[in-house]
Design an enzyme around this catalytic site. Structure first.
Site, mmCIF file in Angstrom:
data_model
loop_
_atom_site.group_PDB
_atom_site.id
_atom_site.type_symbol
_atom_site.label_atom_id
_atom_site.label_comp_id
_atom_site.label_asym_id
_atom_site.label_seq_id
_atom_site.Cartn_x
_atom_site.Cartn_y
_atom_site.Cartn_z
ATOM 1 N N SER A 128 1.268 -1.286 0.261
ATOM 2 C CA SER A 128 0.104 0.217 0.043
ATOM 3 C C SER A 128 1.128 1.276 -0.299
ATOM 4 O O SER A 128 0.469 2.485 -0.431
ATOM 5 C CB SER A 128 -0.542 0.333 1.711
ATOM 6 O OG SER A 128 -0.168 -0.010 2.691
ATOM 7 N N HIS A 187 -3.024 -3.225 -5.167
ATOM 8 C CA HIS A 187 -3.379 -2.677 -4.559
ATOM 9 C C HIS A 187 -4.758 -2.706 -4.038
ATOM 10 O O HIS A 187 -5.530 -2.038 -5.023
ATOM 11 C CB HIS A 187 -3.161 -1.260 -4.671
ATOM 12 C CG HIS A 187 -2.778 -0.329 -2.968
ATOM 13 N ND1 HIS A 187 -3.494 0.734 -2.737
ATOM 14 C CD2 HIS A 187 -3.428 -0.916 -2.086
ATOM 15 C CE1 HIS A 187 -3.609 0.863 -1.687
ATOM 16 N NE2 HIS A 187 -3.398 -0.019 -0.846
ATOM 17 N N GLU A 202 -6.329 -0.485 -7.577
ATOM 18 C CA GLU A 202 -5.421 0.294 -8.013
ATOM 19 C C GLU A 202 -4.473 -0.372 -8.464
ATOM 20 O O GLU A 202 -3.609 -1.653 -8.132
ATOM 21 C CB GLU A 202 -3.978 1.372 -7.221
ATOM 22 C CG GLU A 202 -4.778 2.260 -6.670
ATOM 23 C CD GLU A 202 -4.550 3.439 -5.622
ATOM 24 O OE1 GLU A 202 -4.178 5.259 -6.210
ATOM 25 O OE2 GLU A 202 -4.154 2.588 -4.486
ATOM 26 N N ASN A 214 -4.450 5.875 -1.465
ATOM 27 C CA ASN A 214 -4.315 6.989 0.082
ATOM 28 C C ASN A 214 -2.875 7.742 0.034
ATOM 29 O O ASN A 214 -2.533 8.731 1.124
ATOM 30 C CB ASN A 214 -2.843 5.016 0.472
ATOM 31 C CG ASN A 214 -3.520 4.081 0.441
ATOM 32 O OD1 ASN A 214 -4.727 4.242 0.878
ATOM 33 N ND2 ASN A 214 -2.796 3.168 1.108
#
Ligand SMILES: C[C@H](O)CC(=O)SCCNC(=O)CCNC(=O)[C@H](O)C(C)(C)COP(=O)(O)OP(=O)(O)OC[C@H]1O[C@@H](n2cnc3c(N)ncnc32)[C@H](O)[C@@H]1OP(=O)(O)O
Length: 708
Positions: A427, A448, A460, A498
């Site tokens: 991540s 991800h 992702e 993120n």
């Protein structure tokens, strides 16, 4: 011009009306069909040899998937939209008013206007095909069923059931549809039309009374008790939507007026509310999501590259993420998955994770135990690199430790084939750094997922500099088979989702340290439209996880990502969030059902509670950096387009869908206004609020991200 409707007369007196929109994959309802269908209905009325009518579709996959959403989006005024709804009312009323029995034969998607068409028929039969689903999903587009659905549905299945269908937009499977009285029969597709013909021959039949609970029978029995029910439903939707979505309250109003004042009044209210919603900004934003996701389904992720077939998958790590990834691989993609973990315990965790999810389906009668067991047989486990030589993709879901990931890359290159893709579920670590240990870096990619994997729709797909186009295309296609919406992003710390989330969380933490109460922060952001507030989210994700990612982002991306230093004290107090029962809220057996803040957290952080700031100011301060950072990601090429940025934020972190995503929201706010607000925050709180270059340029030039 090619025709959409074909009327075929059979010798037994039953006519078959088949809808097949020329040149399109699915049937949808368009205004231009009006004259053609009116003419056919007149022909049927005039022909006394026709004793019954079956309405069906010429498409393999759809009965009718609703009104054409592009047509709705093209409406210029409420008057345009109201005319569309009223046109539907007239045609459906004529169909319903035919003296001969009319039976809908439904195979495939029967949604929105499609179900409203079926409701205007006297009886309905559907196939038991997997593709057959019935529903009124208009609410998900910020709309309401505008073709008489708000009136006919409650009269057929009862008010409570109809409201549930209309307010959630849920899709009903054939068996369930039969149980609730939405259809009269369910049969294999091969005998669908014949069954409908036989039903038509039996003549019109009075609808069977709906099976209702005693309480619903009582509540639906008078206008007084119905009003209690509508008031209750209204309260519930206001709580759920925080008043951000206008459609649910309007749906309830249509049903209330129709059931209390009659169908004519109900239809009039329905057309008026429908028109109002079609022109609303909320519906425009939600429709844009439909168009974006439909468009994305066709993209391979790498121009010109074709995906390779994936026949076998390996998952490294049997933790929460690994178990979830293996589960969607076997359950959704129906591809065998072999899970490797260093411990037997890890493996049994992964197996039981997948089993529990499937078993839920069995308990809800969505699948048989045999199907569950069949899917489970696709999942195997190992503590060694055995039985994986022919794996097409290896998904790594181990600890965030670069050395460990390097070891995995080497192991996989040694044990698997030349073509095997190494996909990392990291991540935060840049994929290029992971690929540095690879002798075949073109096979290395990021994939991800978000937690919980089986629920979160986004992944992702992260290409580093030398990831091959074929690896990208194969990974995108694989993620889609798992039921995910993939966005391809470029490599960089935190990737896209993120990265924008981190700034939002940091600002919420900053506000907490300034004395804003935990529950006030959460409420303010839920009111703004997020599914949960930032403090709850941090407890769920893990305060320790957040603390691990922050320094990586700060090192790679700069000072603005610095997390408030005081947060280290939380870890010093062993506060990790829900997972260890110690966070911002109370957990464990002693915790009350209503979520309560663990007030001791204020002491740990040396916080003096201040008076609550306005909820909208709290929300603005947290989200504004997210917007700014999203644009920076576009500027740096981390995301390819505003569309991908909007889908990523909505599907990855629940950015309010009615705002259409960060980029559409910026267009609504205006780049000039946003830059001015960022600058005023910059003066007050520092450079982390400095507007990025693209925003400043857009403000100067008066540009927008979208042209519509
Ligand atoms: C007056 C009324 O009450 C108002 C309404 O009816 S509003 C519309 C309500 N209906 C809906 O919301 C359903 C929307 N459609 C869907 O959810 C999905 O398309 C589906 C579940 C039917 C099928 O999904 P899937 O098999 O993945 O196919 P998908 O790629 O989405 O769609 C196939 C094609 O049909 C088109 N399509 C499907 N439903 C459509 C609709 N209602 N309007 C316009 N186009 C539609 C898609 O744009 C796509 O077109 P393309 O092939 O040219 O790209």
């Amino acid at each position: 011009m090619e025709k959409t409707f074909n009327l075929a007369r059979r010798e037994d007196g039953i006519a078959i009306l088949t809808m097949d929109v020329p040149g399109e994959t699915m049937n949808t309802l368009k205004a231009e069909f009006g004259p053609e269908i009116t003419e056919i209905l007149a022909e049927i009325k005039a022909d006394s040899s026709i004793k019954g009518l079956v309405v069906t579709s010429g498409k393999a996959d759809s009965f009718v998937a609703g009104a054409d959403i592009t047509m709705l989006a093209a409406c210029k005024s409420e008057a345009d939209a109201k005319a569309l709804s009223q046109q539907g009312h007239v045609v459906f009323s004529e169909l319903e008013g035919l003296s001969i029995p009319v039976v809908a034969a439904i195979n495939g998607a029967c949604l929105g206007g499609g179900l409203e068409l079926a409701l205007a028929c006297h009886l309905r039969v559907c196939s038991d095909d997997k593709k057959t689903m019935l529903g009124v999903p208009e609410v998900q587009l910020g709309l309401l069923p505008g073709g008489g659905g708000t009136q006919r549905l409650p009269r057929l299945v009862g008010i409570a059931t109809a409201l549930d269908m209309m307010l959630t937009g849920k899709q009903i499977r054939p068996k369930q549809a039969l149980k609730m009285g939405l259809v009269n029969d369910v049969v294999p597709n091969s005998i669908l039309v014949e069954t409908a013909v036989e039903l038509a021959k039996k003549g019109k039949q009075a609808a069977k009374p709906v099976k209702q609970s005693k309480i619903n029978q009582f509540l639906e029995s008078s206008s007084f008790t119905r009003d209690i029910m509508f008031d209750q439903a209204r309260k519930q939707v206001m709580k759920k939507t925080q008043g951000n979505y206008p459609a649910p309250a309007k749906i309830i109003d249509c049903v209330r007026q129709g059931m209390n004042k009659g169908m004519v009044k109900g239809l009039e209210v329905e057309a008026t509310h429908f028109a109002n919603l079609v022109m609303s900004k909320e519906s425009a934003a939600l429709r844009s999501l439909f168009f974006a996701t439909t468009e994305m389904k066709k993209e391979t992720g790498a121009e010109g590259a074709e995906p390779r077939k994936v026949n076998k998958v390996m998952v490294l790590g049997g933790g929460l993420m690994g178990g979830g990834i293996a589960s969607v691989t076997t359950t959704k993609a129906k591809i065998p998955a072999r899970v490797k973990d260093i411990s037997e315990q890890g493996l049994s965790n992964a197996l039981s994770y997948a089993y529990k999810l499937l078993d839920k389906g069995v308990k809800r009668r969505h699948m048989t135990p045999a199907v569950r067991d069949n899917i489970m047989s696709l999942m195997t486990t190992t503590t060694e690199y055995t039985g994986i030589k022919d794996a097409d993709i290896v998904v790594e879901a181990v600890f965030e430790d670069l050395a460990l990931k390097h070891q995995m890359v080497k192991d996989v290159e040694r044990e698997c084939g030349e073509h095997t893709i190494f996909a990392s579920n990291t991540s935060s670590l840049p994929i290029g750094q992971i690929a540095a240990a690879a002798s075949r870096p073109e096979n290395v990619i990021g994939l991800h997922y978000f937690s919980p994997v089986e629920k979160m729709p986004l992944v992702e797909v992260i290409a580093h500099k030398t990831t091959s186009p074929e690896t990208i295309a194969t990974t995108v296609a694989f993620a889609r088979k798992q039921g995910k919406t993939p966005i391809v992003v470029q490599d960089g710390a935190g990737f896209y989702v993120n990265r924008i989330l981190a700034l939002y969380m940091n600002e919420a933490a900053q506000l907490l340290l300034e004395g804003q109460r935990v529950e006030h922060l959460d409420r303010a952001l839920v009111k703004f439209g997020f599914p949960v507030g930032p403090m709850t989210l941090l407890d769920e994700v893990g305060i320790d996880v957040g603390a691990k990612i922050s320094p990586i982002l700060e090192k790679e991306l700069g000072e603005r990502f610095k997390a408030p230093a005081a947060f280290d004290k939380l870890l010093g107090d062993d506060r990790k969030g829900r997972k260890n029962g110690k966070g911002f809220y109370q957990y464990g057996p002693k915790a009350k059902k209503a979520k309560l803040v663990d007030e001791s957290v204020y002491k740990v952080l040396d916080i003096l509670i201040a008076s609550d700031k306005e909820a909208k100011d709290v929300a603005e301060r947290c989200t504004i950096q997210m917007l700014n950072e999203a644009v920076r990601c576009l500027e740096e090429g981390i995301i390819a387009s505003p569309r991908d940025g909007d889908i990523g934020a909505i599907f990855g972190i629940g950015f309010p869908p009615f705002l259409g995503g960060p980029f559409r929201y910026i267009d609504t706010l205006g780049a000039g206004n946003l830059v001015a607000t960022l600058r005023s925050y910059q003066t007050l709180y520092g450079d982390r609020f400095a507007p990025c270059e693209t925003l400043v340029n857009m403000a100067t030039e008066g540009r927008q991200f979208y042209s519509h």
